[in-house]
Design an enzyme around this catalytic site. Structure first.
Site, PDB file in Angstrom:
ATOM      1  N   ASP A  33       0.853  -1.196   0.000  1.00 56.63           N
ATOM      2  CA  ASP A  33       0.000   0.000   0.000  1.00 56.63           C
ATOM      3  C   ASP A  33       0.887   1.243   0.000  1.00 56.63           C
ATOM      4  OD1 ASP A  33      -3.223   0.525   0.931  1.00 56.63           O
ATOM      5  OD2 ASP A  33      -1.808   2.201   1.146  1.00 56.63           O
ATOM      6  N   ILE A  34       0.473   2.246  -0.753  1.00 63.37           N
ATOM      7  CA  ILE A  34       1.261   3.476  -0.894  1.00 63.37           C
ATOM      8  C   ILE A  34       1.228   4.326   0.383  1.00 63.37           C
ATOM      9  CG2 ILE A  34      -0.537   5.021  -1.797  1.00 63.37           C
ATOM     10  CD1 ILE A  34       1.523   5.794  -4.005  1.00 63.37           C
ATOM     11  N   GLU A  99     -12.690   3.182  -1.018  1.00 66.73           N
ATOM     12  CA  GLU A  99     -12.275   4.379  -1.763  1.00 66.73           C
ATOM     13  C   GLU A  99     -11.894   4.063  -3.204  1.00 66.73           C
ATOM     14  OE1 GLU A  99      -9.211   5.910   0.820  1.00 66.73           O
ATOM     15  OE2 GLU A  99     -10.640   7.268   1.780  1.00 66.73           O
ATOM     16  N   VAL A 100     -11.218   2.938  -3.419  1.00 66.69           N
ATOM     17  CA  VAL A 100     -10.823   2.551  -4.779  1.00 66.69           C
ATOM     18  C   VAL A 100     -11.816   1.498  -5.262  1.00 66.69           C
ATOM     19  CG1 VAL A 100      -9.032   1.561  -6.235  1.00 66.69           C
ATOM     20  CG2 VAL A 100      -8.398   3.061  -4.330  1.00 66.69           C
ATOM     21  N   HIS A 104     -10.302  -5.086  -3.593  1.00 70.94           N
ATOM     22  CA  HIS A 104      -8.964  -5.316  -3.032  1.00 70.94           C
ATOM     23  C   HIS A 104      -9.083  -5.787  -1.602  1.00 70.94           C
ATOM     24  CE1 HIS A 104     -10.128  -1.087  -2.470  1.00 70.94           C
ATOM     25  NE2 HIS A 104      -9.468  -1.125  -1.312  1.00 70.94           N
ATOM     26  N   HIS A 106      -6.963  -5.836   1.926  1.00 68.97           N
ATOM     27  CA  HIS A 106      -5.834  -5.318   2.687  1.00 68.97           C
ATOM     28  C   HIS A 106      -5.254  -6.461   3.523  1.00 68.97           C
ATOM     29  CE1 HIS A 106      -6.956  -0.944   2.235  1.00 68.97           C
ATOM     30  NE2 HIS A 106      -8.152  -1.480   2.056  1.00 68.97           N
TER      31      HIS A 106
HETATM   32  P1  AMP Z   1      -9.962   1.384   0.471  1.00 70.68           P
HETATM   33  O1  AMP Z   1     -10.239   2.549   1.375  1.00 70.68           O
HETATM   34  O2  AMP Z   1     -10.292   0.060   1.111  1.00 70.68           O
HETATM   35  O3  AMP Z   1     -10.595   1.549  -0.883  1.00 70.68           O
HETATM   36  O4  AMP Z   1      -8.380   1.334   0.276  1.00 70.68           O
HETATM   37  C1  AMP Z   1      -7.709   1.891  -0.809  1.00 70.68           C
HETATM   38  C2  AMP Z   1      -6.227   1.762  -0.510  1.00 70.68           C
HETATM   39  O5  AMP Z   1      -5.501   1.959  -1.706  1.00 70.68           O
HETATM   40  C3  AMP Z   1      -5.691   2.771   0.507  1.00 70.68           C
HETATM   41  O6  AMP Z   1      -5.088   2.072   1.598  1.00 70.68           O
HETATM   42  C4  AMP Z   1      -4.650   3.560  -0.308  1.00 70.68           C
HETATM   43  O7  AMP Z   1      -3.542   3.952   0.462  1.00 70.68           O
HETATM   44  C5  AMP Z   1      -4.286   2.555  -1.385  1.00 70.68           C
HETATM   45  N1  AMP Z   1      -3.725   3.121  -2.604  1.00 70.68           N
HETATM   46  C6  AMP Z   1      -4.239   4.115  -3.359  1.00 70.68           C
HETATM   47  N2  AMP Z   1      -3.461   4.352  -4.425  1.00 70.68           N
HETATM   48  C7  AMP Z   1      -2.445   3.450  -4.367  1.00 70.68           C
HETATM   49  C8  AMP Z   1      -1.316   3.168  -5.203  1.00 70.68           C
HETATM   50  N3  AMP Z   1      -1.051   3.870  -6.319  1.00 70.68           N
HETATM   51  N4  AMP Z   1      -0.478   2.161  -4.827  1.00 70.68           N
HETATM   52  C9  AMP Z   1      -0.713   1.459  -3.708  1.00 70.68           C
HETATM   53  N5  AMP Z   1      -1.761   1.687  -2.879  1.00 70.68           N
HETATM   54  C10 AMP Z   1      -2.610   2.666  -3.201  1.00 70.68           C
END
Ligand code: AMP
Length: 128
Positions: A33-34, A99-100, A104, A106
């Site tokens: 994770d970034i 959010e994405v 995914h 974690h």
């Molecule tokens: P969620 O809130 O469950 O959708 O988590 C989205 C996750 O994606 C967050 O922990 C972000 O830090 C992570 N994230 C967003 N952009 C990137 C990226 N380019 N590379 C790695 N992790 C990312």
């Protein structure tokens, strides 16, 4: 919700933006994770175009589903987490603060993670 091909994980799968890769198989990919929220914070994603857990459970093939579960285990193993332990969490939809909009999981580890949710158990009277 329709899948948005411009989401950040879709772009990672297509190789348009880099990731710090941990593990990959035919149908799944994991990377760090970034913005880590634990000493170890990995993300495991399907390569297919799935918005959420509901979407994936309904539409992914058995091969894709098993590959994603295998990728979670292989990612944890690659990071040396199987013995000390780790937490797997998937936010799916608005109430879970996803959010994405590409499914995914974690993987959190590297310290005692404490209760599953910040607030701890709900009082019995507030459970549905
Ligand atoms: P969620 O809130 O469950 O959708 O988590 C989205 C996750 O994606 C967050 O922990 C972000 O830090 C992570 N994230 C967003 N952009 C990137 C990226 N380019 N590379 C790695 N992790 C990312």
């Amino acid at each position: 919700m329709a899948y948005d091909d411009g989401n950040v994980f879709a772009r990672i799968v297509r190789g348009e933006i880099p990731c710090n890769k941990i593990y990959e198989n035919d149908h799944a990919l994991s990377f760090h994770d970034i913005a880590p929220q634990a000493p170890v914070h990995a993300l495991v994603i399907p390569k297919g175009r799935y918005v959420s857990m509901a979407d994936f459970a309904a539409a992914a093939s058995a091969e894709e589903q098993s590959a994603l579960i295998r990728a979670i285990g292989e990612t944890a193993e690659a990071l040396g987490l199987s013995e000390p332990g780790y937490r797997v969490l998937a936010n799916s939809g608005a109430d879970a603060h996803q959010e994405v909009m590409h499914l995914h999981f974690h993987v959190f580890a590297g310290k005692r993670l404490g209760p599953m949710l910040a607030g701890g158990p709900m009082p019995p009277s507030s459970q549905v």
